[in-house]
Design an enzyme around this catalytic site. Structure first.
Site, short mmCIF file in Angstrom:
data_model
loop_
_atom_site.label_atom_id
_atom_site.label_comp_id
_atom_site.label_asym_id
_atom_site.label_seq_id
_atom_site.Cartn_x
_atom_site.Cartn_y
_atom_site.Cartn_z
N LYS A 194 3.41 5.69 32.28
CA LYS A 194 2.59 5.84 31.44
C LYS A 194 1.72 7.27 31.44
O LYS A 194 1.78 7.83 30.44
CB LYS A 194 1.52 4.52 31.25
CG LYS A 194 0.51 4.59 30.19
CD LYS A 194 -0.37 3.34 29.93
CE LYS A 194 -1.55 3.70 29.25
NZ LYS A 194 -2.22 2.51 28.78
N GLU A 200 3.21 7.78 43.57
CA GLU A 200 4.42 6.97 44.13
C GLU A 200 5.69 7.35 43.14
O GLU A 200 6.93 7.95 43.54
CB GLU A 200 4.45 5.56 43.97
CG GLU A 200 3.39 4.98 44.99
CD GLU A 200 2.11 4.77 44.58
OE1 GLU A 200 1.60 5.69 43.43
OE2 GLU A 200 1.50 4.16 45.03
N GLY A 252 -0.27 -0.89 30.94
CA GLY A 252 0.87 -0.99 31.99
C GLY A 252 1.22 -2.05 32.24
O GLY A 252 2.74 -2.26 31.89
N ARG A 253 0.50 -3.20 32.32
CA ARG A 253 1.15 -4.64 32.86
C ARG A 253 1.62 -5.28 31.45
O ARG A 253 2.13 -6.39 31.65
CB ARG A 253 0.24 -5.37 33.33
CG ARG A 253 -1.19 -5.22 32.85
CD ARG A 253 -2.15 -5.84 34.23
NE ARG A 253 -3.51 -5.89 33.64
CZ ARG A 253 -4.25 -4.71 33.43
NH1 ARG A 253 -3.85 -3.61 34.06
NH2 ARG A 253 -5.60 -4.84 33.15
N GLU A 338 -4.31 -8.32 38.16
CA GLU A 338 -4.97 -6.73 37.81
C GLU A 338 -5.84 -7.07 36.61
O GLU A 338 -6.79 -6.28 36.35
CB GLU A 338 -4.06 -5.77 37.51
CG GLU A 338 -4.23 -4.55 37.56
CD GLU A 338 -3.35 -3.46 37.52
OE1 GLU A 338 -2.56 -3.26 36.36
OE2 GLU A 338 -2.66 -3.09 38.69
N HIS A 369 11.55 -25.48 51.34
CA HIS A 369 11.95 -25.29 52.53
C HIS A 369 11.05 -24.23 53.19
O HIS A 369 11.62 -23.95 54.34
CB HIS A 369 13.50 -24.93 52.68
CG HIS A 369 14.29 -25.99 51.89
ND1 HIS A 369 14.66 -27.36 52.63
CD2 HIS A 369 14.81 -26.42 50.48
CE1 HIS A 369 15.23 -28.03 51.91
NE2 HIS A 369 15.50 -27.57 50.54
N LYS A 498 -6.36 4.98 45.83
CA LYS A 498 -5.65 5.94 45.20
C LYS A 498 -6.38 7.29 45.76
O LYS A 498 -5.88 8.20 46.33
CB LYS A 498 -5.41 6.04 43.94
CG LYS A 498 -4.55 5.33 43.32
CD LYS A 498 -4.49 5.40 41.65
CE LYS A 498 -3.67 4.31 41.06
NZ LYS A 498 -3.69 4.42 39.55
O1 F6P Z 1 -2.50 1.76 39.84
C1 F6P Z 1 -2.35 0.54 38.94
C2 F6P Z 1 -1.55 1.12 37.65
O2 F6P Z 1 -2.35 1.96 36.79
C3 F6P Z 1 -1.03 0.05 36.86
O3 F6P Z 1 -1.96 -0.71 35.93
C4 F6P Z 1 0.00 0.44 36.24
O4 F6P Z 1 1.07 -0.26 35.81
C5 F6P Z 1 0.77 1.10 37.40
O5 F6P Z 1 -0.46 1.87 38.05
C6 F6P Z 1 1.70 2.22 37.03
O6 F6P Z 1 1.14 3.35 36.06
P1 F6P Z 1 1.71 4.49 35.41
O7 F6P Z 1 2.66 3.59 34.37
O8 F6P Z 1 0.68 5.34 34.73
O9 F6P Z 1 2.72 5.15 36.41
#
Ligand code: F6P
Length: 533
Positions: A194, A200, A252-253, A338, A369, A498
């Site tokens: 987003k 990452e 995002g979620r 979240e 199990h 972060k």
């Molecule tokens: O760090 C949490 C977060 O902001 C989530 O809410 C989000 O889904 C994820 O990181 C990834 O964010 P982006 O889509 O901006 O890379």
């Protein structure tokens, strides 16, 4: 209202809720949407508790908040944003306005662009530099990974497009293991973020581009971006025709319904993706229109509030008896934790009740199990949320589906009924034990029972049903958050880690001293540097 609920729980908490069953209870304490059934009768909620819980909805003005959400009011107050993931599945629901502007034309244009592109990839009209696309790698994390990864797995019987892989972790092992399995000349890389700043994702995107540039002349030609930031996707070098944008009112979620779902659309095709959206839209309509007594998301939320905030149970287990929902617990962990893992209410005051519970789980029967031992005999109560399909996709293995169903129902029955000491004693007597040893052995075989569970049953896990399930849980989170008075749509709690990681990186790399770090952190850096050389 909270006091009344707590008093009611104090009065009734020790009764055996199986005694509440009469001819009507299963019907009265379950609700249907289309062919989907949510049964919450195996809980200690009675008519009085339910009435009090419904009172919470009125007290928290959930109906007004629900309308505010659907109509584009900026209910995400700490970020000043509307919350409109529902617009992404509003296929034929009319205009939705944000700041006076109808957002639907753009939503539908983007959906069409996605469909055109996905069909080109699927048909082979869009080619990599070595031929038709055989593999799609979605690079994203959190909501930009969990939604499509969960849904692609859930809908594997409908997957007739290229293979899909998901890379999320900055751990080099994650991307290395995927790249090893793909041919760069026939791979499409989707960078899903987003913000297009997430460390990452951007690190993995650069690694993928370097990998591709060793094999093909124009790596950018095999990259797609899904983001709200056009300037950042430009800077990365992805041309506008392969950028699928969305607005900041898609959290995002909550984003699997739009461009972030592109890998799913490539996997299952545009028609099946639309069926997924229609399932979500159907649940939206139900949530918006149904009376609270008949409203599945609201009742699911109230059961959650009853267990977490009234009874004080710290966790809830999501237990899909549907192996293809293997990533659903992880998806719901983000969605629920979240969203509702907050310590202050909307106005900044400390919460006076617990925040959302810890969500965890695994598909049955595997969990049986592994950790069900604790669920049945541990000292903590874990409310369980079972899910089961009436039919699988493997008609020739129908008997296995029947066995799966029997196991699912057996677990909720066992949790409720338990096994009394007298029964355990009789068992042990029959096995030849006597005296003190009989007593000791019998006590190990007692199940307290009286442990609550709910069951969500549906005909079959198809795209429409998956859409219903995901929207059901989204609205559940919304209702629980509204009752708690919190903002379910921000996530400030992820920021501190972060910031500290960014500050630590040069220290870990040995470019800066660990001055000022606590003894533990400094000691760990020292160990990792010495052993990582
Ligand atoms: O760090 C949490 C977060 O902001 C989530 O809410 C989000 O889904 C994820 O990181 C990834 O964010 P982006 O889509 O901006 O890379």
């Amino acid at each position: 209202m909270w006091d009344d609920l707590k008093a009611h729980h104090a009065r009734t908490g020790h009764r055996r809720f199986e005694t509440l069953f009469d001819d009507q209870r299963a019907e009265d304490f379950s609700v249907r949407v289309d062919d989907m059934l949510f049964d919450y009768s195996k809980t200690n909620i009675d008519a009085e508790a339910r009435a009090l819980l419904i009172g919470l909805l009125d007290m928290a003005k959930v109906a007004e908040r629900r309308e505010a959400m659907f109509t584009g009011v900026a209910i995400n107050e700490t970020e000043g944003r509307a919350v409109l993931h529902t617009a992404l599945r509003n296929l034929d629901g009319g205009p939705v306005k944000v700041g006076g502007q109808d957002v639907m034309p753009e939503v539908l244009v983007t959906l069409k662009r996605m469909e055109t592109f996905a069909e080109k990839v699927r048909s082979g009209a869009f080619k990599g530099q070595g031929g038709a696309i055989t593999d799609v790698i979605n690079i994203g994390i959190g909501g930009s990974d969990l939604g499509p990864a969960m849904a692609v797995r859930a809908l594997s019987p409908y997957h007739d497009g290229p293979r899909c892989h998901f890379v999320s972790n900055v751990d080099p092992g994650d991307i290395a293991d995927v790249l090893r399995r793909c041919d760069p000349a026939t791979t499409l890389v989707i960078v899903a973020s987003k913000t297009f700043t997430t460390i990452e994702t951007m690190t993995n995107a650069h690694t993928a581009r370097a990998w591709m540039s060793e094999a093909v002349k124009d790596p950018a030609a095999q990259f797609v971006a899904l983001s709200t930031s056009k300037s950042k996707t430009d800077a990365f070098g992805i041309p506008a025709e392969r950028v699928f944008g969305f607005a900041d009112w898609v959290g995002g979620r909550y984003s699997v319904w739009g461009p972030i779902g592109l890998s799913l659309m490539i996997a299952i095709g545009a028609d099946a993706f639309r069926a997924f959206l229609r399932g979500g839209q159907e649940m939206d309509r139900h949530f918006r229109a149904a009376d609270w007594h008949e409203n599945m998301p609201a009742l699911l939320a109230l059961v959650g509030i009853w267990h977490a905030q009234v009874c004080g149970y710290a966790t809830r287990a999501v237990l899909p008896y549907d192996n293809r929902l293997g990533r659903l617990p992880a998806y719901l962990q983000q969605l629920e934790m979240e969203s509702n893992g907050k310590r202050v209410s909307m106005d900044g005051a400390d919460l006076t009740v617990q925040s959302g519970p810890i969500v965890w789980g695994e598909p049955g029967t595997n969990g049986q199990h592994a950790f069900y031992q604790l669920i049945h005999q541990g000292t903590r109560i874990v409310p369980c949320e079972f899910m089961i399909a009436a039919r699988g996709h493997e008609d020739e293995l129908h008997h296995q589906q029947q066995l799966l169903i029997a196991n699912c129902l057996a677990q909720s029955e066992a949790l409720m009924q338990g096994r009394r000491l007298a029964v355990a004693r009789a068992m042990m007597e029959k096995a030849g034990f006597e005296g003190e040893e009989l007593e000791r052995q019998a006590r190990h075989r007692v199940f307290e029972g009286n442990r609550p569970s709910t069951t969500l049953a549906y005909p079959r896990l198809d795209p429409f049903t998956l859409g219903q399930i995901i929207a059901l849980y989204e609205h559940r989170v919304f209702v629980e958050g509204a009752i708690l008075g919190i903002n379910s749509f921000d996530q400030w709690g992820v920021e501190l880690g972060k910031e500290l990681a960014t500050a630590l990186q040069p220290i870990v790399e040995g470019k800066k001293p660990a001055t000022g770090k606590d003894g533990s952190t400094a000691g760990l850096i020292d160990y990792l540097q010495r052993h990582g050389a």
